[in-house]
Each structure stands twice: as structure tokens, then as C-alpha cells.
Design a protein around this motif. Sequence first.
Motif, PDB file in Angstrom:
ATOM      1  N   ASP A   1      16.108 -21.016 -16.093  1.00  0.00           N
ATOM      2  CA  ASP A   1      16.915 -20.427 -14.903  1.00  0.00           C
ATOM      3  C   ASP A   1      16.419 -18.992 -14.494  1.00  0.00           C
ATOM      4  O   ASP A   1      16.312 -18.169 -15.624  1.00  0.00           O
ATOM      5  N   ALA A   2      16.262 -18.699 -13.162  1.00  0.00           N
ATOM      6  CA  ALA A   2      16.034 -17.341 -12.757  1.00  0.00           C
ATOM      7  C   ALA A   2      17.246 -16.428 -12.922  1.00  0.00           C
ATOM      8  O   ALA A   2      18.478 -16.896 -13.095  1.00  0.00           O
ATOM      9  N   PRO A   3      17.146 -15.195 -13.135  1.00  0.00           N
ATOM     10  CA  PRO A   3      18.250 -14.431 -13.573  1.00  0.00           C
ATOM     11  C   PRO A   3      19.343 -14.560 -12.428  1.00  0.00           C
ATOM     12  O   PRO A   3      20.438 -14.304 -12.575  1.00  0.00           O
ATOM     13  N   ASP A   4      19.015 -14.900 -11.112  1.00  0.00           N
ATOM     14  CA  ASP A   4      19.846 -14.897  -9.994  1.00  0.00           C
ATOM     15  C   ASP A   4      20.010 -16.113  -9.594  1.00  0.00           C
ATOM     16  O   ASP A   4      20.316 -16.332  -8.439  1.00  0.00           O
ATOM     17  N   ALA A   5      20.085 -17.185 -10.555  1.00  0.00           N
ATOM     18  CA  ALA A   5      19.717 -18.762 -10.189  1.00  0.00           C
ATOM     19  C   ALA A   5      21.567 -19.001  -9.688  1.00  0.00           C
ATOM     20  O   ALA A   5      22.274 -18.338 -10.285  1.00  0.00           O
ATOM     21  N   ARG A   6      21.528 -19.876  -8.720  1.00  0.00           N
ATOM     22  CA  ARG A   6      22.853 -20.514  -8.130  1.00  0.00           C
ATOM     23  C   ARG A   6      22.924 -21.848  -8.410  1.00  0.00           C
ATOM     24  O   ARG A   6      21.832 -22.659  -8.428  1.00  0.00           O
ATOM     25  N   GLU A   7      24.056 -22.336  -8.226  1.00  0.00           N
ATOM     26  CA  GLU A   7      24.280 -23.717  -8.143  1.00  0.00           C
ATOM     27  C   GLU A   7      23.457 -24.321  -6.970  1.00  0.00           C
ATOM     28  O   GLU A   7      23.744 -23.926  -5.944  1.00  0.00           O
ATOM     29  N   LEU A   8      22.994 -25.470  -7.098  1.00  0.00           N
ATOM     30  CA  LEU A   8      22.243 -26.180  -6.025  1.00  0.00           C
ATOM     31  C   LEU A   8      23.349 -26.707  -5.177  1.00  0.00           C
ATOM     32  O   LEU A   8      23.954 -27.791  -5.752  1.00  0.00           O
ATOM     33  N   LYS A   9      23.602 -26.657  -3.888  1.00  0.00           N
ATOM     34  CA  LYS A   9      24.644 -27.406  -3.146  1.00  0.00           C
ATOM     35  C   LYS A   9      23.910 -28.181  -1.785  1.00  0.00           C
ATOM     36  O   LYS A   9      23.291 -27.749  -1.238  1.00  0.00           O
ATOM     37  N   VAL A  10      24.032 -29.460  -2.288  1.00  0.00           N
ATOM     38  CA  VAL A  10      23.354 -30.413  -1.611  1.00  0.00           C
ATOM     39  C   VAL A  10      24.592 -31.173  -0.473  1.00  0.00           C
ATOM     40  O   VAL A  10      25.499 -31.519  -0.965  1.00  0.00           O
ATOM     41  N   THR A  11      24.014 -30.910   0.636  1.00  0.00           N
ATOM     42  CA  THR A  11      24.936 -31.605   1.832  1.00  0.00           C
ATOM     43  C   THR A  11      23.872 -32.831   2.596  1.00  0.00           C
ATOM     44  O   THR A  11      24.456 -34.010   2.466  1.00  0.00           O
ATOM     45  N   ASP A  12      22.744 -32.285   3.147  1.00  0.00           N
ATOM     46  CA  ASP A  12      22.226 -33.375   3.891  1.00  0.00           C
ATOM     47  C   ASP A  12      20.983 -34.009   2.630  1.00  0.00           C
ATOM     48  O   ASP A  12      20.783 -35.414   2.912  1.00  0.00           O
ATOM     49  N   GLY A  13      20.582 -33.264   1.867  1.00  0.00           N
ATOM     50  CA  GLY A  13      19.546 -33.817   0.992  1.00  0.00           C
ATOM     51  C   GLY A  13      18.147 -33.950   1.466  1.00  0.00           C
ATOM     52  O   GLY A  13      17.271 -34.576   0.544  1.00  0.00           O
ATOM     53  N   THR A  14      17.945 -33.040   2.131  1.00  0.00           N
ATOM     54  CA  THR A  14      16.422 -33.125   2.813  1.00  0.00           C
ATOM     55  C   THR A  14      15.335 -32.353   1.727  1.00  0.00           C
ATOM     56  O   THR A  14      15.638 -31.191   1.341  1.00  0.00           O
ATOM     57  N   LEU A  15      14.584 -33.177   1.436  1.00  0.00           N
ATOM     58  CA  LEU A  15      13.461 -32.679   0.190  1.00  0.00           C
ATOM     59  C   LEU A  15      12.127 -32.259   1.081  1.00  0.00           C
ATOM     60  O   LEU A  15      11.516 -32.923   1.891  1.00  0.00           O
ATOM     61  N   ARG A  16      11.703 -30.922   0.717  1.00  0.00           N
ATOM     62  CA  ARG A  16      10.680 -30.591   1.593  1.00  0.00           C
ATOM     63  C   ARG A  16       9.507 -29.938   0.663  1.00  0.00           C
ATOM     64  O   ARG A  16       9.980 -29.009  -0.183  1.00  0.00           O
ATOM     65  N   PHE A  17       8.245 -30.137   0.575  1.00  0.00           N
ATOM     66  CA  PHE A  17       7.193 -29.514  -0.037  1.00  0.00           C
ATOM     67  C   PHE A  17       6.528 -28.695   0.899  1.00  0.00           C
ATOM     68  O   PHE A  17       5.973 -29.473   1.978  1.00  0.00           O
TER      69      PHE A  17
ATOM     70  N   ILE B   1       9.266 -25.967  -3.228  1.00  0.00           N
ATOM     71  CA  ILE B   1       9.806 -27.167  -2.857  1.00  0.00           C
ATOM     72  C   ILE B   1      11.404 -26.810  -2.798  1.00  0.00           C
ATOM     73  O   ILE B   1      11.959 -25.951  -3.423  1.00  0.00           O
ATOM     74  N   THR B   2      11.841 -27.304  -1.854  1.00  0.00           N
ATOM     75  CA  THR B   2      13.161 -26.937  -1.243  1.00  0.00           C
ATOM     76  C   THR B   2      14.054 -28.207  -1.204  1.00  0.00           C
ATOM     77  O   THR B   2      13.658 -29.266  -0.959  1.00  0.00           O
ATOM     78  N   ILE B   3      15.325 -28.281  -1.409  1.00  0.00           N
ATOM     79  CA  ILE B   3      16.161 -29.336  -1.160  1.00  0.00           C
ATOM     80  C   ILE B   3      17.393 -28.588  -0.287  1.00  0.00           C
ATOM     81  O   ILE B   3      17.972 -27.478  -0.595  1.00  0.00           O
ATOM     82  N   ASP B   4      17.315 -29.131   1.108  1.00  0.00           N
ATOM     83  CA  ASP B   4      18.427 -28.584   1.866  1.00  0.00           C
ATOM     84  C   ASP B   4      18.105 -27.056   2.161  1.00  0.00           C
ATOM     85  O   ASP B   4      18.922 -26.177   2.260  1.00  0.00           O
ATOM     86  N   GLY B   5      16.817 -26.811   2.274  1.00  0.00           N
ATOM     87  CA  GLY B   5      16.345 -25.251   2.666  1.00  0.00           C
ATOM     88  C   GLY B   5      16.515 -24.631   1.404  1.00  0.00           C
ATOM     89  O   GLY B   5      16.251 -23.289   1.347  1.00  0.00           O
ATOM     90  N   GLN B   6      17.076 -25.005   0.081  1.00  0.00           N
ATOM     91  CA  GLN B   6      17.158 -23.859  -1.041  1.00  0.00           C
ATOM     92  C   GLN B   6      16.020 -24.130  -2.075  1.00  0.00           C
ATOM     93  O   GLN B   6      15.722 -25.633  -2.322  1.00  0.00           O
ATOM     94  N   ASP B   7      15.243 -22.956  -2.258  1.00  0.00           N
ATOM     95  CA  ASP B   7      14.151 -23.180  -3.300  1.00  0.00           C
ATOM     96  C   ASP B   7      14.798 -23.540  -4.319  1.00  0.00           C
ATOM     97  O   ASP B   7      15.583 -22.975  -5.265  1.00  0.00           O
ATOM     98  N   ILE B   8      14.066 -24.743  -5.222  1.00  0.00           N
ATOM     99  CA  ILE B   8      14.788 -25.099  -6.469  1.00  0.00           C
ATOM    100  C   ILE B   8      14.490 -24.292  -7.402  1.00  0.00           C
ATOM    101  O   ILE B   8      15.060 -24.235  -8.572  1.00  0.00           O
ATOM    102  N   ARG B   9      13.386 -23.182  -7.303  1.00  0.00           N
ATOM    103  CA  ARG B   9      13.369 -22.367  -8.508  1.00  0.00           C
ATOM    104  C   ARG B   9      14.437 -21.298  -8.547  1.00  0.00           C
ATOM    105  O   ARG B   9      14.540 -20.705  -9.297  1.00  0.00           O
ATOM    106  N   LYS B  10      15.220 -21.178  -7.462  1.00  0.00           N
ATOM    107  CA  LYS B  10      16.258 -20.239  -7.458  1.00  0.00           C
ATOM    108  C   LYS B  10      17.668 -21.093  -7.757  1.00  0.00           C
ATOM    109  O   LYS B  10      18.600 -20.584  -7.702  1.00  0.00           O
ATOM    110  N   ALA B  11      17.700 -22.486  -8.231  1.00  0.00           N
ATOM    111  CA  ALA B  11      18.700 -23.272  -8.600  1.00  0.00           C
ATOM    112  C   ALA B  11      18.784 -23.175  -9.950  1.00  0.00           C
ATOM    113  O   ALA B  11      17.677 -23.207 -10.620  1.00  0.00           O
TER     114      ALA B  11
END
Length: 405
Positions: A144-160, A217-227
Motif C-alpha cells: 500500500d502507498a503511504p496515502d492509499a485510500r479505499e477504492l470506491k467503485v461506482t461505474d467500474g470502468t477499467l482503463r489501461f 491502470i485506473t478503475i473509475d478514474g482512480q489509480d489502482i496504485r493509490k488504492a
Amino acid sequence: LRLRATWLDLQQRLSVLTRIMEENLGGIRVVRAFAAQDHELSKFEEASKNALELAHQRVGIRVVNTSAMTFSFFAAMGLVLWVGGGKVMSGEITVGTLASFLTFMTILQMPVRQLGLMVNAFARASTCGTRLFELLDLEIAVRDAPDARELKVTDGTLRFENVSFAYPSAPMQEVLHDVSFEARRGETIGIVGPPGSGKSTLAHLIPRFYDATGGKITIDGQDIRKATLQSLRRSVAVVQQDSFLFTTTIENNIAYGDPWAKEGRIERASESAQLHNYVLGLPTGYGTVVGERGVSLSGGQRQRLSIARALMLKPAVMVFDDSTAAIDAATEQRIRSAMRRYAADRVTIIVAHRLSSLMHADKILFIEDGRVVEKGTHDELLALGGRYKALYDLQVRPGDDALSA
């Protein structure tokens, strides 16, 4: 120091012996199929002989140490008798004083002998502790990154977004190069390509089994490395080709991601994976113990159980890494039909070699040498007449026609 070095060498030889035994037990069918029992037995005997020789050497060092301490004690007692006897004869001390010295020496006899055992125990503890702390001190590559946050999924769009990746063991050799695509909720993305093209690596980047070395890589615009890893892996379910099962019941294996799930949910997941009817035919049903690594199940049954286990998570993204390779085409078709209601609410990524597994996908990516070289629907890729079309001809058309094309 010599005893400690011997213990360390013995631990390493015992680990080799254990590895050989574990491989032979796990691969007993392969050993029998190739009539290699004698060869494997000779390997085990050689490793056992090496470990036994070193164990004898360790015992020899221990005996020498203990004997030396015991000899030193009795030599000291003889010296006391020699010197003390002379002083008694000269009148410098009394017989009672000499007897007191001898009594104290006798009391010290057992602690002195125990000292030899303590040296052996200390050497063993030191070597075992060294190996243990080497393991505990290993750096975790993905955390986990020091500032990691819970991943909040609404639409679930996956983007590379221009994702690249190279393994730490070969940082200059990229496995994936600038891979970009988007998958929205309800869409199915098929990934196909020759062996070693990076398909499975791409799938393993989504739950962060590895971290991308370039792009994001993002899910709903959230970088998975920050989740946080826990929230990410609750949202991403991966069904791998090598289906690992625990030595417990079928019910517990299916409900592994949600141990408190009700029986109805477990059965619905099993039905979608086309496993329910088979389980009902077992004497103890869902209470059947599958054995170590699912040894009592066939390859296709293990894969279907893994699919049911993944469905229990209700993830936003489902990744199938060639997870139907051991399943016959008819069963695969039934699984695909049953999973349509699951796929409607999430992103589905299918990695496969068999084109029939992904021809229905909304978009298919053909990956070669870590790059997306073709992209489109099944019909679009066939019309393109490129690598996908060539692979389709090899798999679908009769062999003679494909070779002459």
C-alpha cells in the motif's frame, strides 16, 4: 562457530531433501507415467545420505564439546585433590575445608555438563533464527502507498493508459509496451495472442500482483496504485488456469472469499459455474473434502470450482486467465450462458488461447511481443485479415484447408 556453520549447512541440505520429497509426492502421477521411480529414489537417497553424513558430523562435534567440558571438570577436581591434599598434609587447611571444596565441585558438575548442551542449542537457534529473519526481512514488492485510500467503485470502468511492464529480474526487457484500452461496465474484453506475448502478465497487473513500470491502470478514474490492496482485490476477482484449492470441503473452497455466505448463494455460484449437479451426485455433497490441491477433482472440475469461488466476491472486474482451458466446449458454452447476468454488472476480461472462449466479446485485443497489434470485434478482426484471422483459420478451419491457405 564450527557447530553453527555445521547447523546452517545441515538446514540447507534438509531443505533440499524436503523439496525432493514434496516434488515426488506432488508429481507422483508423472513419476509413475514415466517409470522414473528408481531415478527419483536415487535422488532422494543421495540427498538423504548427504544430510545424514552432516548430521553425524554435527553429533561428533557435540560429543567432542561435551567430552571436553566433562574432562575439564574432572581435571579441575583432580587438581583440587592434588593441591588440597598437599595443603592438608602441611597443615595449612583442614580435611573439612578440602571436603567443602570437593562438595562445591560436585554441585557444579551438572551445570558444567549442561553448558555443552547449551552451546549446541545456541548454535541451532542461531542458524534457524538467521534463516527465519532473512525471510521476515524480505522487502514486499507490492504494498500500500503511504496515502492509499479505499477504492470506491461506482461505474467500474477499467482503463489501461500506455501501460508498460518489465519483471524486476530483467528490468531492461519489457514484457508489455504502451498497452491502452478501456472497458466499461457490462463489456467483455477478450485478450488473445501467441504464448509468451504478455497476456497473463496483463491480467495480473489488474489486481496488482505486480505493479506496472510505466503508464497507469485506473478503475473509475482512480489509480489502482493509490488504492489499498484489500479494497482493490475485493473489487477484482481473478480465475487462473492453475486452480489452487485448499484441503477442505467444496463448500468452504467456494465460500473462501466470503466465509459467512449463506448456502443459497454458494449453490447459485456453483450452478453458474456448472458444478452444482456434479456436487449433488457426491455422497456428502458440498461437505465433500477435495483433498490436497483438489486432487480428487478433475482439471475441469477444479477450474469450475475456481469460477464459482470468484463469483462469490461480486467483483467490479472479473479476470479469466485461460480458466476454461480444461473444460469441454459444451460446458464452457453453458458457463458463458449462465454468467451473462453476472457480466451485465461488471467488466469481464477473458484471456484465452481458444478463440471460441472469446468470440462473443465486445472487443478483442490481439497481443504480440507485448504490444496490441490488432483490436476490434470478432467480425472486424476477421475482415481485417491479419494475425487474428490467421489464428482463426488454424483453429476453426479443417487442417488441410488452413495449411493450404
